[in-house]
Write an enzyme that holds these catalytic residues in place. Structure first.
Site, PDB file in Angstrom:
ATOM      1  N   LYS A 175     -25.073 118.342  71.886  1.00 38.07           N
ATOM      2  CA  LYS A 175     -24.295 117.644  70.864  1.00 38.07           C
ATOM      3  C   LYS A 175     -23.300 116.732  71.576  1.00 38.07           C
ATOM      4  O   LYS A 175     -22.289 117.192  72.092  1.00 38.07           O
ATOM      5  CB  LYS A 175     -23.535 118.625  69.970  1.00 38.07           C
ATOM      6  CG  LYS A 175     -23.024 117.937  68.714  1.00 38.07           C
ATOM      7  CD  LYS A 175     -21.750 118.520  68.169  1.00 38.07           C
ATOM      8  CE  LYS A 175     -20.560 118.173  68.975  1.00 38.07           C
ATOM      9  NZ  LYS A 175     -20.218 116.730  69.049  1.00 38.07           N
ATOM     10  N   GLU A 253     -15.274 123.096  81.006  1.00 36.26           N
ATOM     11  CA  GLU A 253     -14.575 122.097  81.819  1.00 36.26           C
ATOM     12  C   GLU A 253     -13.531 121.457  80.925  1.00 36.26           C
ATOM     13  O   GLU A 253     -13.885 120.746  79.985  1.00 36.26           O
ATOM     14  CB  GLU A 253     -15.553 121.020  82.319  1.00 36.26           C
ATOM     15  CG  GLU A 253     -16.561 121.505  83.326  1.00 36.26           C
ATOM     16  CD  GLU A 253     -15.952 121.748  84.687  1.00 36.26           C
ATOM     17  OE1 GLU A 253     -14.782 121.408  84.914  1.00 36.26           O
ATOM     18  OE2 GLU A 253     -16.668 122.300  85.537  1.00 36.26           O
ATOM     19  N   CYS A 287     -10.351 113.346  82.853  1.00 34.34           N
ATOM     20  CA  CYS A 287      -9.821 114.713  82.893  1.00 34.34           C
ATOM     21  C   CYS A 287      -8.991 114.958  84.145  1.00 34.34           C
ATOM     22  O   CYS A 287      -8.005 115.659  84.112  1.00 34.34           O
ATOM     23  CB  CYS A 287     -10.964 115.713  82.815  1.00 34.34           C
ATOM     24  SG  CYS A 287     -12.231 115.425  84.046  1.00 34.34           S
ATOM     25  N   GLU A 388      -1.374 117.035  78.490  1.00 34.62           N
ATOM     26  CA  GLU A 388      -2.364 116.011  78.797  1.00 34.62           C
ATOM     27  C   GLU A 388      -2.293 114.917  77.742  1.00 34.62           C
ATOM     28  O   GLU A 388      -2.476 115.183  76.556  1.00 34.62           O
ATOM     29  CB  GLU A 388      -3.762 116.631  78.808  1.00 34.62           C
ATOM     30  CG  GLU A 388      -4.822 115.650  79.224  1.00 34.62           C
ATOM     31  CD  GLU A 388      -6.221 116.251  79.177  1.00 34.62           C
ATOM     32  OE1 GLU A 388      -6.593 116.828  78.142  1.00 34.62           O
ATOM     33  OE2 GLU A 388      -6.937 116.130  80.189  1.00 34.62           O
TER      34      GLU A 388
HETATM   35  P1  NAD Z   1     -12.639 117.580  72.221  1.00 33.60           P
HETATM   36  O1  NAD Z   1     -12.317 118.949  72.683  1.00 33.60           O
HETATM   37  O2  NAD Z   1     -12.017 117.069  70.991  1.00 33.60           O
HETATM   38  O3  NAD Z   1     -14.217 117.445  71.979  1.00 33.60           O
HETATM   39  C1  NAD Z   1     -15.162 117.770  72.975  1.00 33.60           C
HETATM   40  C2  NAD Z   1     -16.501 118.034  72.304  1.00 33.60           C
HETATM   41  O4  NAD Z   1     -16.391 119.197  71.493  1.00 33.60           O
HETATM   42  C3  NAD Z   1     -16.970 116.922  71.379  1.00 33.60           C
HETATM   43  O5  NAD Z   1     -18.370 116.823  71.452  1.00 33.60           O
HETATM   44  C4  NAD Z   1     -16.555 117.436  70.010  1.00 33.60           C
HETATM   45  O6  NAD Z   1     -17.324 116.902  68.965  1.00 33.60           O
HETATM   46  C5  NAD Z   1     -16.795 118.910  70.157  1.00 33.60           C
HETATM   47  N1  NAD Z   1     -15.998 119.765  69.284  1.00 33.60           N
HETATM   48  C6  NAD Z   1     -14.817 119.465  68.671  1.00 33.60           C
HETATM   49  N2  NAD Z   1     -14.363 120.544  68.002  1.00 33.60           N
HETATM   50  C7  NAD Z   1     -15.270 121.544  68.194  1.00 33.60           C
HETATM   51  C8  NAD Z   1     -15.349 122.897  67.764  1.00 33.60           C
HETATM   52  N3  NAD Z   1     -14.396 123.471  67.009  1.00 33.60           N
HETATM   53  N4  NAD Z   1     -16.416 123.625  68.154  1.00 33.60           N
HETATM   54  C9  NAD Z   1     -17.371 123.095  68.950  1.00 33.60           C
HETATM   55  N5  NAD Z   1     -17.345 121.814  69.377  1.00 33.60           N
HETATM   56  C10 NAD Z   1     -16.306 121.046  69.006  1.00 33.60           C
HETATM   57  O7  NAD Z   1     -12.346 116.621  73.461  1.00 33.60           O
HETATM   58  P2  NAD Z   1     -12.501 115.040  73.545  1.00 33.60           P
HETATM   59  O8  NAD Z   1     -11.336 114.386  72.902  1.00 33.60           O
HETATM   60  O9  NAD Z   1     -13.871 114.639  73.115  1.00 33.60           O
HETATM   61  O10 NAD Z   1     -12.436 114.828  75.136  1.00 33.60           O
HETATM   62  C11 NAD Z   1     -11.245 114.766  75.850  1.00 33.60           C
HETATM   63  C12 NAD Z   1     -10.974 116.080  76.561  1.00 33.60           C
HETATM   64  O11 NAD Z   1     -12.062 116.405  77.431  1.00 33.60           O
HETATM   65  C13 NAD Z   1      -9.754 116.020  77.440  1.00 33.60           C
HETATM   66  O12 NAD Z   1      -8.980 117.176  77.256  1.00 33.60           O
HETATM   67  C14 NAD Z   1     -10.332 115.987  78.843  1.00 33.60           C
HETATM   68  O13 NAD Z   1      -9.481 116.469  79.850  1.00 33.60           O
HETATM   69  C15 NAD Z   1     -11.551 116.821  78.704  1.00 33.60           C
HETATM   70  N6  NAD Z   1     -12.498 116.525  79.785  1.00 33.60           N
HETATM   71  C16 NAD Z   1     -12.678 117.454  80.792  1.00 33.60           C
HETATM   72  C17 NAD Z   1     -13.530 117.173  81.858  1.00 33.60           C
HETATM   73  C18 NAD Z   1     -13.746 118.158  82.983  1.00 33.60           C
HETATM   74  O14 NAD Z   1     -14.735 118.031  83.695  1.00 33.60           O
HETATM   75  N7  NAD Z   1     -12.874 119.130  83.179  1.00 33.60           N
HETATM   76  C19 NAD Z   1     -14.218 115.955  81.886  1.00 33.60           C
HETATM   77  C20 NAD Z   1     -14.003 115.044  80.852  1.00 33.60           C
HETATM   78  C21 NAD Z   1     -13.148 115.342  79.800  1.00 33.60           C
END
Ligand code: NAD
Length: 487
Positions: A175, A253, A287, A388
């Site tokens: 997804k 992650e 991230c 963040e």
């Molecule tokens: P997010 O947590 O809002 O969403 C991430 C994914 O989870 C999306 O596909 C979203 O649709 C899905 N999602 C949202 N709510 C959910 C739920 N309740 N259950 C299951 N899935 C759900 O994050 P974002 O805004 O898309 O991305 C930014 C974040 O990602 C930042 O915190 C960043 O640090 C992190 N990130 C981490 C890494 C790493 O390797 N550590 C890399 C890139 C981004």
């Protein structure tokens, strides 16, 4: 603008409800893609396809050479389609086209790398433990993997999970973020062309509740063996809690607030350039962004002057598709509101050195552009020093000596990455050992080409498990011990 279908089995699928959602470019506001809006029933169909394909056993039992060849063919196909894929990423993320192209090529390298590792999958034998028994430790694929990824590096982060999962013999339901589904669907098409059996890789798209509806359908399903998640800490906690109901394996992650530590004896110009790219690459939506700059007090003023001069001369905000642009908009209205909210909080708590709001250039008015922003004198307890932001906002603090630098660096609930700039190798090593983070760079930021071969992940609240390298492959494998009586 393209109308997409989800990938389930060998075919493109609309949502059963017929519903769709749109993705608008954050640079222009124009619709760039229309996607099926999957509900729980659609996700269930994709999960069943992945489960059936795994249980039939052809893919998990496929000769390693065959799996390796498919991964390498995909790597070549990604390179061959790099321009079109980069364009998709630039349009949906708002990422400058050169950076988007670099992401495609990096993803191709990751598929190549795991194509190689697929040929080196083996277990262990215990032949000398007791005289009349032989033990075989076998490595088997974990099963059906639900992959949930964010929007900031939609293809690179996909490759970090999909490449080892396929190398291990798993089947996958992905997804992607509702903000960036195009590259995942295109990768699915290229994988089928490369010879991947239908049902091994499936993609569902949905924007309901920011993807939570479809994401949670994966997490809750008893037919899914593991969730590989990248995203925010808040969502990661929900995923981990929900996965407990079926005791799924989970790798996470998550976010960071990574310290970039500059000592007075640092190679100065390189450190300034590292501070710049550390926070402003991908408009700060990284991230591992170096969002906390810790500078030794004796050079702090001079360092900040150089950094500000570099930002003023270098940043070219603009159309992500224009090769001259090196900073795009933030990804969405929600992200814009979040970043501007933190900037407002920063103005109350610290000294605004540069930026401090939306970009003023009228040519950018249609897009979600934020001026690169720097705060100095940031108190350790300020929100902009602790949370963040995920935008082009740098919090600068100073330290007196190495002990204080280490204390400030570790004064965070996160532990994803850090950098140390010094010509004193011993100090660099002491700091590398002392900092509680999954990656530490010395005299660099964002790595130096070592990345996909080394384990990547977070200490503390930055994650659970590791991606990339051999450890990344282990996340998709189970050990099985076979004990044989010799008669
Ligand atoms: P997010 O947590 O809002 O969403 C991430 C994914 O989870 C999306 O596909 C979203 O649709 C899905 N999602 C949202 N709510 C959910 C739920 N309740 N259950 C299951 N899935 C759900 O994050 P974002 O805004 O898309 O991305 C930014 C974040 O990602 C930042 O915190 C960043 O640090 C992190 N990130 C981490 C890494 C790493 O390797 N550590 C890399 C890139 C981004």
């Amino acid at each position: 603008m393209k109308r997409w279908k989800m990938l389930i089995g060998a075919e493109g699928h609309d949502a059963r409800s017929g519903k769709t959602f749109e993705r608008k470019s954050p640079a222009t506001g124009e619709v760039v893609g229309v996607y099926p809006e999957a509900d729980g029933a659609d996700v269930a169909v994709a999960i069943e396809a992945a489960r059936r394909t795994f249980d039939e056993g052809t893919w998990p039992a496929a000769p390693a050479r065959g799996r390796s060849q498919i991964l390498r063919k995909l790597a070549d196909a990604l390179r061959g389609h790099a321009d079109a894929l980069a364009r998709s990423i630039a349009e949906e993320v708002g990422k400058p086209i050169a950076l988007a192209r670099g992401e495609v090529l990096a993803a191709a390298d990751t598929f190549d790398y795991y194509g190689g590792l697929a040929l080196d999958l083996h277990g262990d034998a215990y032949s000398q433990t007791v005289p009349d028994a032989l033990g075989l430790a076998l490595r088997e694929p974990v099963g059906v993997v639900g992959v949930i990824i964010p929007w900031n590096f939609p293809l690179a982060l996909l490759s970090w999970k999909l490449a080892p999962a396929l190398a291990a013999g798993c089947t996958v339901v992905l997804k992607p973020s509702h903000l960036t589904p195009a590259t995942a669907l295109e990768t699915g098409r290229l994988l089928l062309e490369a010879g991947l059996p239908p049902g091994v890789f499936n993609v569902v798209t949905s924007e309901a509740e920011n993807g939570a509806v479809a994401g949670m359908a994966l997490v809750h399903s008893p037919l899914v063996d593991k969730i590989a998640f990248t995203g925010s800490g808040a969502t990661g906690k929900k995923v981990m809690a929900a996965a407990a109901a079926t005791l799924k394996k989970v790798s996470l992650e998550l976010g960071g607030k990574s310290p970039n530590v500059v000592f007075a004896d640092a190679p100065l110009d390189a450190a300034v350039a590292g501070a710049y790219s550390g926070i402003f690459m991908n408009t700060g939506q990284v991230c591992q962004a170096g969002s906390r700059l810790l500078v030794q007090d004796t050079i702090a003023d001079a360092f900040l002057d150089k950094l500000v001069a570099m930002i003023k001369s270098k940043v070219k905000l603009g159309d992500p598709l224009d090769p001259k642009t090196n900073m795009g908009p933030v990804v969405s209205d929600a992200q814009l509101a979040r970043v501007l909210g933190y900037i407002d909080q920063g103005k109350q708590a610290a000294t605004l050195v540069l930026g401090g709001g939306r970009a003023e250039d009228v040519a950018l008015a249609k897009g979600l552009y934020v001026a690169p922003t720097v705060f100095s004198g940031v108190p350790a307890d300020a929100a902009i020093a602790r949370e963040e932001i995920f935008g082009p906002v740098l919090a600068v603090q100073t330290f007196v000596d190495e002990a204080e630098a280490l204390r400030l660096a570790n004064d965070t609930s996160y532990g994803l990455a850090a950098a140390v700039w010094t010509q004193n190798l011993s100090a660099g090593l002491r700091m590398s050992k002392g900092i509680r983070a999954g990656t530490v760079w010395v005299n660099a930021y964002h790595g130096m080409g070592l990345s996909d071969q080394m384990p990547y992940g977070g200490f503390k609240q930055s994650g659970v498990g590791r991606e990339l390298g051999r450890e990344g492959l282990s996340e998709y494998l189970e050990w099985k011990s076979v004990q044989i009586k010799i008669r």
